[in-house]
Design an enzyme around this catalytic site. Structure first.
Site, PDB file in Angstrom:
ATOM      1  N   ALA A  28       0.847  -1.130   0.004  1.00 46.27           N
ATOM      2  CA  ALA A  28      -0.171  -0.065   0.116  1.00 46.27           C
ATOM      3  C   ALA A  28       0.810   1.168   0.125  1.00 46.27           C
ATOM      4  O   ALA A  28       1.953   1.360   0.613  1.00 46.27           O
ATOM      5  CB  ALA A  28      -0.803   0.007   1.426  1.00 46.27           C
ATOM      6  N   LYS A  29       0.629   2.267  -0.818  1.00 48.58           N
ATOM      7  CA  LYS A  29       1.237   3.605  -0.554  1.00 48.58           C
ATOM      8  C   LYS A  29       0.464   4.430   0.110  1.00 48.58           C
ATOM      9  O   LYS A  29      -0.350   5.055  -0.130  1.00 48.58           O
ATOM     10  CB  LYS A  29       1.314   4.048  -2.188  1.00 48.58           C
ATOM     11  CG  LYS A  29       2.242   5.380  -2.296  1.00 48.58           C
ATOM     12  CD  LYS A  29       2.465   5.599  -3.807  1.00 48.58           C
ATOM     13  CE  LYS A  29       3.051   6.960  -3.964  1.00 48.58           C
ATOM     14  NZ  LYS A  29       4.364   6.877  -3.614  1.00 48.58           N
ATOM     15  N   ALA A  30       0.929   4.219   1.424  1.00 49.67           N
ATOM     16  CA  ALA A  30       0.050   4.671   2.478  1.00 49.67           C
ATOM     17  C   ALA A  30       0.986   5.958   3.298  1.00 49.67           C
ATOM     18  O   ALA A  30       2.152   5.917   3.062  1.00 49.67           O
ATOM     19  CB  ALA A  30      -0.365   3.677   3.669  1.00 49.67           C
TER      20      ALA A  30
END
Ligand code: PPE
Length: 307
Positions: A158-160
């Site tokens: 996830a690009k969180a």
């Protein structure tokens, strides 16, 4: 340097003025880092403005949201259209595009379910990520004393927003110690990636990059570089890379939307190869620039024209 402003920001489906795109200080995201985002580039090509790999970025945004149980009230098609609309509305030929989905204002406390999920698309002009001339001259990096997030701690697919606390520690340490960027190892001590880039190592004509199990963000530019290198007939292997393999590399380069394809010329002050951009890096870079400038046939369907 203050960021360059543009006119309008797409805010939950409406275009609002740049200065009006604001949220409350008690929004969930401010306290708990609950956001997922993308970084996309729009290029001023020979055939007009085009967004690079738009659909893949929007898909990753929705994947990131799904991992965090965020329900995004827009479809993939609607978000792609929102990006194009925002670029058009700001009349920018080339820009960086930042879609972000976050948990807004509702209730505080870790439980996020009562906070609205908000969606924003902003665009602005962003030059070379790792400094002027970096695409040609390359950058000097250190191995970070920080490790990348381990499997099953924070999801690295996830690009969180929260993942970028790790990136900030890596980047601040590197800059404070006089380097341009830091390379992060996994908790097992194997090479993972840069604070905001994937990493590639060339030795004896073969290109190596850490496989996706080594705590990397599976970059879209990484996928692009692998595809273009293979198109050029080069061998690319995704595998485990020990730290010291960096020191004995013939060439190293970073990939990322912001960093594009940037040569790395020294690691921990050990000179890599000849200390300047190597021939394999240059070939992959040239193939990349031909695609993003629409100088070659878009055989992989990577460009979405804005108009
Ligand atoms: N790893 C990390 C940790 C990362 O942040 C990026 C992109 C990549 C790999 C490369 O991914 P891709 O862009 O899909 O090839 N970093 C973005 C944000 C940088 C920032 O400072 O913000 C970017 O390059 O847009």
């Amino acid at each position: 340097m203050p960021m360059p402003q543009s006119d309008k920001i797409w805010f939950n489906g409406r275009l609002v003025n740049w200065e009006d795109a604001q949220i409350h200080v008690l929004s969930h995201v401010v306290h708990y880092g609950s956001s997922v985002f993308e970084g996309i580039r729009c290029y001023d090509t020979a055939a007009g403005s085009a967004v690079f790999r738009l659909r893949e970025h929007i898909r990753r945004l929705l994947d990131s949201a799904k991992i965090y149980r965020m329900e995004v009230p827009y479809t993939e098609d609607e978000l792609c259209a929102a990006v194009l609309e925002t670029i058009r509305e700001n009349r920018l030929k080339a820009c960086y595009v930042r879609p972000i989905v976050y948990r807004g204002y509702g209730a505080l406390g870790v439980i996020p379910f009562e906070c609205p999920v908000e969606t924003v698309v902003a665009v602005w002009e962003w030059g070379q990520y790792l400094g002027a001339d970096s695409l040609e001259k390359g950058v000097s990096v250190c191995t970070s004393s920080w490790n990348r997030v381990a499997p099953n701690t924070l999801p690295f697919l996830a690009k969180a927003g929260g993942n970028y606390l790790n990136s900030q520690l890596v980047k601040m340490e590197a800059l404070t110690n006089g380097y341009d960027e830091g390379v992060v190892l996994t908790t097992d001590g194997l090479v993972s990636e840069g604070s905001g880039e994937n990493i590639f190592v060339v030795r004896n004509g073969t290109i190596y990059t850490p496989a996706s199990s080594y705590s990397i963000l599976p970059g879209i530019t990484r996928h692009t570089a692998i595809t273009l290198a293979r198109d050029l007939g080069l061998r690319v292997e995704q595998r485990a890379i020990p730290r010291e393999f960096l020191y004995i590399a013939d060439e190293i380069f970073f990939t990322g939307t912001a960093a594009e394809i940037t040569p790395v010329t020294a690691v921990d002050k050990i000179v890599i190869g000849t200390g300047s951009r190597g021939p394999v890096t240059q070939r992959v870079q040239e193939a990349f620039f031909e695609v993003i400038n629409a100088q070659v046939d878009d055989r992989h369907g990577w460009l979405t024209f804005v108009n």
